[in-house]
Motif scaffolding. Structure first.
Motif, PDB file in Angstrom:
ATOM      1  N   TRP A  32      -4.282   8.748 -20.753  1.00  0.00           N
ATOM      2  CA  TRP A  32      -2.915   8.208 -20.535  1.00  0.00           C
ATOM      3  C   TRP A  32      -2.614   6.873 -18.954  1.00  0.00           C
ATOM      4  N   LEU A  72      -4.351  -0.978 -28.040  1.00  0.00           N
ATOM      5  CA  LEU A  72      -4.937   0.628 -27.903  1.00  0.00           C
ATOM      6  C   LEU A  72      -6.083   1.008 -28.287  1.00  0.00           C
ATOM      7  N   SER A  90      -8.941   2.351 -25.950  1.00  0.00           N
ATOM      8  CA  SER A  90      -9.086   3.909 -25.713  1.00  0.00           C
ATOM      9  C   SER A  90     -10.799   3.735 -25.877  1.00  0.00           C
ATOM     10  N   TRP A 125      -8.323   9.346 -24.293  1.00  0.00           N
ATOM     11  CA  TRP A 125      -6.664   8.694 -23.817  1.00  0.00           C
ATOM     12  C   TRP A 125      -6.674   9.222 -22.565  1.00  0.00           C
ATOM     13  N   LEU A 138      -2.161   1.280 -20.907  1.00  0.00           N
ATOM     14  CA  LEU A 138      -2.321   1.850 -22.687  1.00  0.00           C
ATOM     15  C   LEU A 138      -0.805   2.468 -22.368  1.00  0.00           C
ATOM     16  N   THR A 139      -0.305   3.248 -21.454  1.00  0.00           N
ATOM     17  CA  THR A 139       1.126   3.873 -22.302  1.00  0.00           C
ATOM     18  C   THR A 139       2.304   2.963 -22.750  1.00  0.00           C
TER      19      THR A 139
END
Lengths: 246, 209, 226
Positions: free
Chosen positions: A126, A109, A113, A124, A130-131
């Protein structure tokens, strides 16, 4: 009997000694492969023609994301083995896996980012992968806190195993639903890391780091497993022998 | 009442609760027409033993056999042979005593209201059949719970402290019922402090810490 | 005479319905919660109709998700506390059948009630009336799926003293695909597009969950009851 290895693997003293003997080797091999991959990836691989040097975070991000899933699957498998055959050591393996997997998820994560900042101008956005990774993090939280929540550790182990199995069935559903959701709301974004034809000078370091992360996972698992076994078997007589024999 | 030579046997059962080794290699058997009276101090594992025999707790080692086969092989079929009364009366506070019995016994066998009322009469609980369980005293609840055991018509009774909260008349009534069940070929495992020891034919099992 | 599986399911459902009608507050409270949560959004964002219509799918589904969690918490706990759960487990029927019956009863009460209240809240969010049926259909599938997921969560947390936070922590991540498909179906219905795609996905998810969840929930229940 060909099943003896299976029974041996169920015996805590055997597992403890096994983890103690192979752990250092795994650490050494992991240091070598990760060292090569990181140096080759950060300094010698050519820069990406679109993303420039920013792409180099892939050497940490992609293996971490891969390992976050593998660790979850390992945890669920260990839990399933422990539930089905009532092999208690499986719960110790599952308990040892969870924090390592959660750390890989966190690493994926954070690196994701960091990569997003130059690419999208925000930390971030979405992004679907990554979500999914974020939801995986929540799944890890659930399993870890459920294990802690019970006064009776055996009950915590077994409920956490059920939840991990339920989670592993859900992971593909979550993955595809998030992708579907993303295609709905965003147009074609920069397809992340979608590079089927990566030149060897880029690819080999990546594979090396991936292998290194697996070895590192195994190594940390050995360390954590020893701690788990020591804690769980603190009443047993073999513990004293094992600790004094070193 | 069935009078087959039902038999429960417990063989080398070990149970750990956390670090505590609660049941250490316990073995016994109860045949048709036999009563096992389990005694022991608090924390000796009496309730754990009953839950193992019910099939609610799977022992770490050893096995529980019913009529020669392990209860784990077909747990539901085995459980339809037992009537269990736990320490709490297991009544829904919002349902009347009769409704409680209708749902609990109705899951096990087709039963008429008259039959349920008859078993309540035998435990002396018919007077409050239509009262919600929340309005009953602990002793009254105990009588309703025993009426449920009676109405289940099961060959094996497992009772956890069936005399607690009962007045002396209640103790008489319930021990007479247990006596009769055993005399008619049933089996019973009873955890209790008093009341049964004087009976002939009762085996005693003492659990110690 | 032994009782058949179908007979047992019927008895358990009747029992749950009667208990719920004796204690209607446990049915009504989650609905009130749903109404209140839905009311928060226009106050927090804007009463402008176009804004409300845009946020309506999310508000309705997040509200449904949270109020379902609230309703499902007592599913096994109440019975575990007074000892009747043990009696159910020992009734000679498979635990999976018991879990199925209890979950169906739970959905018949809380899920159907939520589906019936939803159009009122949808209207308050200026959703056109033509889309009500589709919204209700999607919520019906969604609440059933949530009942199954909630049954797993409730079974896993039944032995915990403060299980409600734990329950949310467990169930909400699992419910995220449901939220995606459900909100999308609702969104398309509101905008007059064909909602068939997400509705089918919702149906598939519901079917899949209904197939596997009973086994997971009964395994969980067996562990927590030990």
């Amino acid at each position: 009997m060909k099943w003896t290895w299976f029974h041996k693997l169920g015996s805590p003293p055997y597992v403890y000694r096994l983890a103690r003997s192979i752990g250092p080797w795994l650490y050494a091999l992991a240091a070598l492969t990760i060292g090569y991959g990181v140096v080759a990836g950060l300094f010698f691989a050519p820069a990406d023609y679109q993303q420039g040097d920013a792409f180099r975070i892939i050497y940490v991000h992609a293996p971490a994301a891969w390992m976050s899933l593998s660790a979850y699957t390992t945890m669920a498998l260990a839990g399933a083995v422990a539930l089905i055959w009532r092999i208690k050591i499986g719960h110790a393996v599952a308990a040892a896996c969870a924090p390592i997997g959660a750390s890989f998820t966190l690493a994926a994560l954070i690196t994701g980012s960091l990569w997003g900042r130059p690419m999208w101008g925000t930390f971030w956005a979405w992004d679907p992968r990554l979500t999914s990774e974020l939801i995986l993090m929540f799944l890890y939280f659930g399993v870890m806190s459920l294990r802690q929540a019970f006064d009776d550790p055996a009950r915590g182990d077994r409920t956490a195993a059920v939840l991990a199995i339920v989670g592993v069935v859900n992971v593909p559903i979550i993955h595809y639903s998030v992708q579907w959701w993303n295609s709905l709301h965003q147009g074609a974004t920069v397809a992340k890391f979608a590079k089927p034809s990566m030149p060897g000078s880029m690819l080999w370091p990546l594979l090396s780091v991936l292998l290194g992360f697996m070895l590192f996972f195994g190594a940390v698992l050995c360390t954590r497993l020893r701690a788990e076994v020591l804690n769980r078997e603190r009443q047993s007589s073999w513990i004293k022998e094992a600790l004094s024999s070193r | 009442m069935k009078t087959t030579s039902t038999s429960l046997s417990v063989d080398g059962v070990h149970v750990w609760r956390g670090d505590r080794h609660v049941l250490r290699g316990l073995s016994f058997s109860v045949g048709s027409g036999q009563l096992l009276h389990v005694v022991g101090s608090n924390g000796a594992g009496k309730t754990t033993l009953l839950r193992v025999v019910c099939g609610l707790i799977a022992p770490e080692e050893g096995q529980v056999m019913w009529e020669g086969s392990n209860i784990r092989s077909d747990r539901s079929a085995y459980q339809s042979n037992i009537a269990f009364a736990a320490h709490e009366a297991a009544l829904k506070a919002d349902l009347t005593a009769l409704e409680n019995l209708r749902f609990a016994v109705g899951l096990r066998r087709t039963v008429s209201v008259d039959e349920l009322m008859a078993s309540m009469r035998r435990t002396g609980a018919e007077g409050y059949a239509d009262l919600p369980a929340r309005a009953l005293s602990a002793g009254q609840k105990r009588r309703v719970a025993m009426a449920r055991v009676l109405a289940c018509d099961a060959p094996l009774w497992l009772l956890d402290e069936p005399f607690s909260n009962l007045d002396s008349a209640g103790v008489e009534v319930i021990s007479a019922l247990i006596d009769e069940h055993v005399r008619r070929g049933g089996s019973a495992v009873v955890v209790a402090h008093h009341g049964l020891v004087r009976r002939a034919g009762a085996t005693q099992l003492a659990l110690d810490e | 005479m032994n009782v058949s599986t179908a007979g047992a399911v019927q008895i358990i459902i009747r029992r749950e319905l009667r208990l719920s009608f004796r204690r209607p507050d446990q049915l009504i409270q989650p609905l009130m919660f749903f109404l209140i949560v839905t009311t928060l959004f226009p106050l927090a964002l804007s009463p402008q109709l176009s804004v409300l219509r845009d946020i309506a799918p999310g508000v309705l589904w997040v509200g449904a998700l949270l109020s379902s969690l609230l309703a499902v918490e007592g599913m096994f706990r109440a019975d575990a506390d007074d000892g009747t759960l043990e009696q159910l487990v020992l009734s000679g029927h498979s635990l999976t059948v018991i879990v199925i019956a209890k979950t169906c009863a739970h959905w018949l009460l809380s899920g159907v009630a939520l589906v019936l209240v939803a159009p009122v809240m949808a209207a308050a969010l200026s959703v056109p009336a033509e889309s009500f049926w589709l919204i209700m259909a999607s919520l019906a599938l969604g609440t059933l799926t949530l009942s199954w997921l909630g049954a797993i969560g409730a079974a896993l947390t039944v032995g915990l003293k403060r299980g409600s936070v734990m329950l949310s922590l467990i169930v909400l991540p699992l419910a995220m695909p449901l939220l995606i498909f459900g909100a999308s179906a609702t969104d398309r219905a509101i905008h007059g597009d064909s909602a068939a795609g997400p509705l089918y996905l919702l149906g598939a998810l519901c079917l899949f969950t209904s197939t596997l969840a009973p086994f997971a929930a009964s395994a969980a229940l067996r562990i927590t009851m030990e």
